[in-house]
Design a protein around this motif. Sequence first.
Motif, PDB file in Angstrom:
ATOM      1  N   GLY A 135      -0.710  -4.474 -18.349  1.00  0.00           N
ATOM      2  CA  GLY A 135      -1.714  -3.801 -17.530  1.00  0.00           C
ATOM      3  C   GLY A 135      -1.571  -2.308 -17.707  1.00  0.00           C
ATOM      4  N   PRO A 136      -2.637  -1.545 -17.417  1.00  0.00           N
ATOM      5  CA  PRO A 136      -2.598  -0.094 -17.627  1.00  0.00           C
ATOM      6  C   PRO A 136      -1.580   0.589 -16.713  1.00  0.00           C
ATOM      7  CG  PRO A 136      -4.603  -0.730 -16.477  1.00  0.00           C
ATOM      8  CD  PRO A 136      -3.925  -1.994 -16.882  1.00  0.00           C
ATOM      9  N   ASN A 137      -1.282   1.845 -16.998  1.00  0.00           N
ATOM     10  CA  ASN A 137      -0.394   2.623 -16.137  1.00  0.00           C
ATOM     11  C   ASN A 137      -0.930   2.597 -14.719  1.00  0.00           C
ATOM     12  OD1 ASN A 137       1.212   3.411 -18.292  1.00  0.00           O
ATOM     13  ND2 ASN A 137      -0.113   5.147 -18.749  1.00  0.00           N
ATOM     14  N   GLY A 138      -0.043   2.389 -13.762  1.00  0.00           N
ATOM     15  CA  GLY A 138      -0.467   2.382 -12.367  1.00  0.00           C
ATOM     16  C   GLY A 138      -1.037   1.053 -11.900  1.00  0.00           C
ATOM     17  N   ALA A 139      -0.965   0.014 -12.745  1.00  0.00           N
ATOM     18  CA  ALA A 139      -1.532  -1.289 -12.379  1.00  0.00           C
ATOM     19  C   ALA A 139      -0.745  -1.977 -11.269  1.00  0.00           C
ATOM     20  CB  ALA A 139      -1.592  -2.196 -13.608  1.00  0.00           C
ATOM     21  N   GLY A 140       0.518  -1.555 -11.094  1.00  0.00           N
ATOM     22  CA  GLY A 140       1.326  -2.159 -10.041  1.00  0.00           C
ATOM     23  C   GLY A 140       2.436  -3.060 -10.539  1.00  0.00           C
ATOM     24  N   LYS A 141       2.693  -3.026 -11.845  1.00  0.00           N
ATOM     25  CA  LYS A 141       3.668  -3.947 -12.436  1.00  0.00           C
ATOM     26  C   LYS A 141       5.087  -3.680 -11.906  1.00  0.00           C
ATOM     27  CE  LYS A 141       2.594  -2.466 -16.592  1.00  0.00           C
ATOM     28  NZ  LYS A 141       1.648  -1.387 -16.210  1.00  0.00           N
ATOM     29  N   THR A 142       5.484  -2.416 -11.948  1.00  0.00           N
ATOM     30  CA  THR A 142       6.833  -2.087 -11.473  1.00  0.00           C
ATOM     31  C   THR A 142       6.945  -2.306  -9.969  1.00  0.00           C
ATOM     32  OG1 THR A 142       7.226  -0.527 -13.263  1.00  0.00           O
ATOM     33  CG2 THR A 142       8.515  -0.204 -11.256  1.00  0.00           C
ATOM     34  N   THR A 143       5.894  -1.955  -9.241  1.00  0.00           N
ATOM     35  CA  THR A 143       5.918  -2.173  -7.787  1.00  0.00           C
ATOM     36  C   THR A 143       6.083  -3.666  -7.490  1.00  0.00           C
ATOM     37  OG1 THR A 143       4.526  -0.236  -7.471  1.00  0.00           O
ATOM     38  CG2 THR A 143       4.681  -1.768  -5.622  1.00  0.00           C
ATOM     39  N   ASP A 178      11.908  -4.805 -17.104  1.00  0.00           N
ATOM     40  CA  ASP A 178      10.837  -3.814 -16.968  1.00  0.00           C
ATOM     41  C   ASP A 178      10.837  -2.900 -18.191  1.00  0.00           C
ATOM     42  OD1 ASP A 178       8.791  -2.230 -16.094  1.00  0.00           O
ATOM     43  OD2 ASP A 178       9.691  -1.745 -14.143  1.00  0.00           O
ATOM     44  N   GLU A 179       9.874  -3.094 -19.062  1.00  0.00           N
ATOM     45  CA  GLU A 179       9.736  -2.324 -20.313  1.00  0.00           C
ATOM     46  C   GLU A 179      11.046  -2.258 -21.111  1.00  0.00           C
ATOM     47  OE1 GLU A 179       7.310   1.109 -20.354  1.00  0.00           O
ATOM     48  OE2 GLU A 179       6.146   0.503 -18.601  1.00  0.00           O
ATOM     49  N   PRO A 180      11.554  -3.418 -21.512  1.00  0.00           N
ATOM     50  CA  PRO A 180      12.838  -3.436 -22.228  1.00  0.00           C
ATOM     51  C   PRO A 180      12.812  -2.653 -23.540  1.00  0.00           C
ATOM     52  CG  PRO A 180      11.759  -5.586 -22.343  1.00  0.00           C
ATOM     53  CD  PRO A 180      11.011  -4.786 -21.337  1.00  0.00           C
ATOM     54  N   ASN A 190      -3.888   0.522  -2.882  1.00  0.00           N
ATOM     55  CA  ASN A 190      -3.330  -0.822  -2.936  1.00  0.00           C
ATOM     56  C   ASN A 190      -2.576  -0.963  -4.245  1.00  0.00           C
ATOM     57  OD1 ASN A 190      -4.261  -1.956  -0.480  1.00  0.00           O
ATOM     58  ND2 ASN A 190      -6.297  -2.212  -1.374  1.00  0.00           N
ATOM     59  N   ALA A 191      -1.306  -0.619  -4.224  1.00  0.00           N
ATOM     60  CA  ALA A 191      -0.520  -0.645  -5.461  1.00  0.00           C
ATOM     61  C   ALA A 191      -0.368  -2.074  -5.957  1.00  0.00           C
ATOM     62  CB  ALA A 191       0.845  -0.012  -5.228  1.00  0.00           C
ATOM     63  N   VAL A 192      -0.182  -2.998  -5.011  1.00  0.00           N
ATOM     64  CA  VAL A 192      -0.097  -4.423  -5.340  1.00  0.00           C
ATOM     65  C   VAL A 192      -0.960  -5.205  -4.360  1.00  0.00           C
ATOM     66  CG1 VAL A 192       1.420  -6.457  -5.333  1.00  0.00           C
ATOM     67  CG2 VAL A 192       2.178  -4.354  -6.445  1.00  0.00           C
ATOM     68  N   GLU A 203       5.499  -5.104 -20.574  1.00  0.00           N
ATOM     69  CA  GLU A 203       5.479  -4.531 -21.924  1.00  0.00           C
ATOM     70  C   GLU A 203       4.113  -3.902 -22.207  1.00  0.00           C
ATOM     71  OE1 GLU A 203       8.078  -4.247 -24.187  1.00  0.00           O
ATOM     72  OE2 GLU A 203       6.518  -2.988 -25.036  1.00  0.00           O
ATOM     73  N   HIS A 204       4.153  -2.765 -22.884  1.00  0.00           N
ATOM     74  CA  HIS A 204       2.909  -2.104 -23.283  1.00  0.00           C
ATOM     75  C   HIS A 204       2.539  -2.395 -24.736  1.00  0.00           C
ATOM     76  CE1 HIS A 204       1.860   0.186 -19.737  1.00  0.00           C
ATOM     77  NE2 HIS A 204       3.141   0.456 -19.563  1.00  0.00           N
ATOM     78  N   ASP A 205       3.526  -2.794 -25.528  1.00  0.00           N
ATOM     79  CA  ASP A 205       3.282  -3.002 -26.953  1.00  0.00           C
ATOM     80  C   ASP A 205       2.743  -4.421 -27.188  1.00  0.00           C
ATOM     81  OD1 ASP A 205       3.478  -3.529 -29.683  1.00  0.00           O
ATOM     82  OD2 ASP A 205       5.276  -2.295 -29.918  1.00  0.00           O
ATOM     83  N   ARG A 217       0.846  -1.200   0.000  1.00  0.00           N
ATOM     84  CA  ARG A 217       0.000   0.000   0.000  1.00  0.00           C
ATOM     85  C   ARG A 217       0.874   1.241   0.000  1.00  0.00           C
ATOM     86  NH1 ARG A 217      -2.732  -3.480   3.333  1.00  0.00           N
ATOM     87  NH2 ARG A 217      -1.605  -2.766   5.175  1.00  0.00           N
ATOM     88  N   PHE A 218       0.421   2.254  -0.721  1.00  0.00           N
ATOM     89  CA  PHE A 218       1.015   3.593  -0.640  1.00  0.00           C
ATOM     90  C   PHE A 218      -0.115   4.512  -0.224  1.00  0.00           C
ATOM     91  CE2 PHE A 218       3.788   1.684  -3.974  1.00  0.00           C
ATOM     92  CZ  PHE A 218       4.996   1.812  -3.319  1.00  0.00           C
ATOM     93  N   GLY A 219      -0.101   5.001   1.012  1.00  0.00           N
ATOM     94  CA  GLY A 219      -1.226   5.796   1.485  1.00  0.00           C
ATOM     95  C   GLY A 219      -2.479   4.961   1.377  1.00  0.00           C
TER      96      GLY A 219
HETATM   97  P1  ATP Z   1       3.424   1.932 -15.483  1.00  0.00           P
HETATM   98  O1  ATP Z   1       2.898   1.053 -16.551  1.00  0.00           O
HETATM   99  O2  ATP Z   1       3.000   3.360 -15.643  1.00  0.00           O
HETATM  100  O3  ATP Z   1       4.893   1.789 -15.234  1.00  0.00           O
HETATM  101  P2  ATP Z   1       2.849   0.211 -13.201  1.00  0.00           P
HETATM  102  O4  ATP Z   1       1.855  -0.835 -13.549  1.00  0.00           O
HETATM  103  O5  ATP Z   1       4.273  -0.181 -13.191  1.00  0.00           O
HETATM  104  O6  ATP Z   1       2.651   1.489 -14.131  1.00  0.00           O
HETATM  105  P3  ATP Z   1       3.353   1.135 -10.541  1.00  0.00           P
HETATM  106  O7  ATP Z   1       4.416   2.072 -10.978  1.00  0.00           O
HETATM  107  O8  ATP Z   1       3.768  -0.098  -9.869  1.00  0.00           O
HETATM  108  O9  ATP Z   1       2.436   0.751 -11.783  1.00  0.00           O
HETATM  109  O10 ATP Z   1       2.352   1.945  -9.622  1.00  0.00           O
HETATM  110  C1  ATP Z   1       1.254   1.336  -8.955  1.00  0.00           C
HETATM  111  C2  ATP Z   1       0.585   2.361  -8.064  1.00  0.00           C
HETATM  112  O11 ATP Z   1       1.414   2.638  -6.933  1.00  0.00           O
HETATM  113  C3  ATP Z   1       0.324   3.705  -8.728  1.00  0.00           C
HETATM  114  O12 ATP Z   1      -0.897   4.198  -8.232  1.00  0.00           O
HETATM  115  C4  ATP Z   1       1.488   4.548  -8.257  1.00  0.00           C
HETATM  116  O13 ATP Z   1       1.136   5.906  -8.244  1.00  0.00           O
HETATM  117  C5  ATP Z   1       1.716   4.013  -6.855  1.00  0.00           C
HETATM  118  N1  ATP Z   1       3.115   4.131  -6.422  1.00  0.00           N
HETATM  119  C6  ATP Z   1       4.177   3.441  -6.936  1.00  0.00           C
HETATM  120  N2  ATP Z   1       5.305   3.734  -6.292  1.00  0.00           N
HETATM  121  C7  ATP Z   1       4.967   4.639  -5.323  1.00  0.00           C
HETATM  122  C8  ATP Z   1       5.713   5.331  -4.312  1.00  0.00           C
HETATM  123  N3  ATP Z   1       7.020   5.147  -4.141  1.00  0.00           N
HETATM  124  N4  ATP Z   1       5.030   6.184  -3.508  1.00  0.00           N
HETATM  125  C9  ATP Z   1       3.693   6.358  -3.671  1.00  0.00           C
HETATM  126  N5  ATP Z   1       2.947   5.736  -4.587  1.00  0.00           N
HETATM  127  C10 ATP Z   1       3.569   4.887  -5.409  1.00  0.00           C
END
Ligand code: ATP
Length: 254
Positions: free
Chosen positions: A39-47, A178-180, A20-22, A210-212, A15-17
């Motif tokens: 998954g869309p931007n913000g889906a939590g992939k990088t997290t 991550d997005e090579p 539920n990022a993941v 990957e987004h493509d 969780r961030f605030g």
């Molecule tokens: P993208 O495709 O844009 O890279 P993503 O699927 O990788 O997106 P994340 O970057 O994992 O998504 O983000 C998931 C959620 O967690 C988003 O709402 C993001 O704003 C939030 N988030 C990620 N890292 C942090 C952080 N360090 N502090 C606060 N919120 C964060």
Amino acid sequence: RKRDPILTVRHVTRRFGGINAVDVDFLEIPRHKITALIGPNGAGKTTLFNLLTGFDQPNSGEWTFDGHPLAGVASYKVARLGMVRTFQLTKVMGKLTVLENMRLGAADQPGERLSAALFKNLWGRREKEITAQAEVLLEKFKLDAKRNDYAASLSGGQRKLLEMARALMARPKLVMLDEPMAGVNPALTQSLLDHIKNLKAEGMTVLFVEHDMQVVRHIADWVVVMAEGKVVAEGPPADVMKDQAVIDAYLGAH
Ligand code: ATP
């Protein structure tokens, strides 16, 4: 169909605030395959990548890589166990040469504590072997002519190649990218795709963000779809891309 997963994830949350990022209940990554995480931007992939590789800590959950429980294990130890990753924005060190960056990939200490001056002392007799391994990889990735150039002089695509090559210095079993393709000059795209396919041919498992969708369709054996922190669908590329939930959660948003 997915016996012998290389990575199994259970109840991992971050969780961030209030977000539920993941929030992944269960996920298995099949061994010796190429899995795309979409998954869309913000889906939590990088997290999720950050959590699994020890670059961030979850609020809860556990995961097992190749028989090793990894929750709480530091990122450099995760790499030593055979699970490496690259970053959306590469973490190539511009003030080190290409070859020095490669040697960092074989370091068994956290990268931040290393400096070029320490290399000799840290590795002693292993240095020769590490350099030889780096030379082989640099040739394969067509970066050998740049071995003594500062990494800062490389193009965006070359940095992606260097980061991938550096990750291979750890002799990994699982390579997480991550997005090579992001920010890569079209002239290098095919070469990156070939390198990813080669990892599998050489016996490694690949998990990449990957987004493509063309790229995903072209090289992925398996696709995992995330939305709002959760895994919402998974399957072979052709099936997943027909799935209405996926179209709603992802393709519809583009
Ligand atoms: P993208 O495709 O844009 O890279 P993503 O699927 O990788 O997106 P994340 O970057 O994992 O998504 O983000 C998931 C959620 O967690 C988003 O709402 C993001 O704003 C939030 N988030 C990620 N890292 C942090 C952080 N360090 N502090 C606060 N919120 C964060």
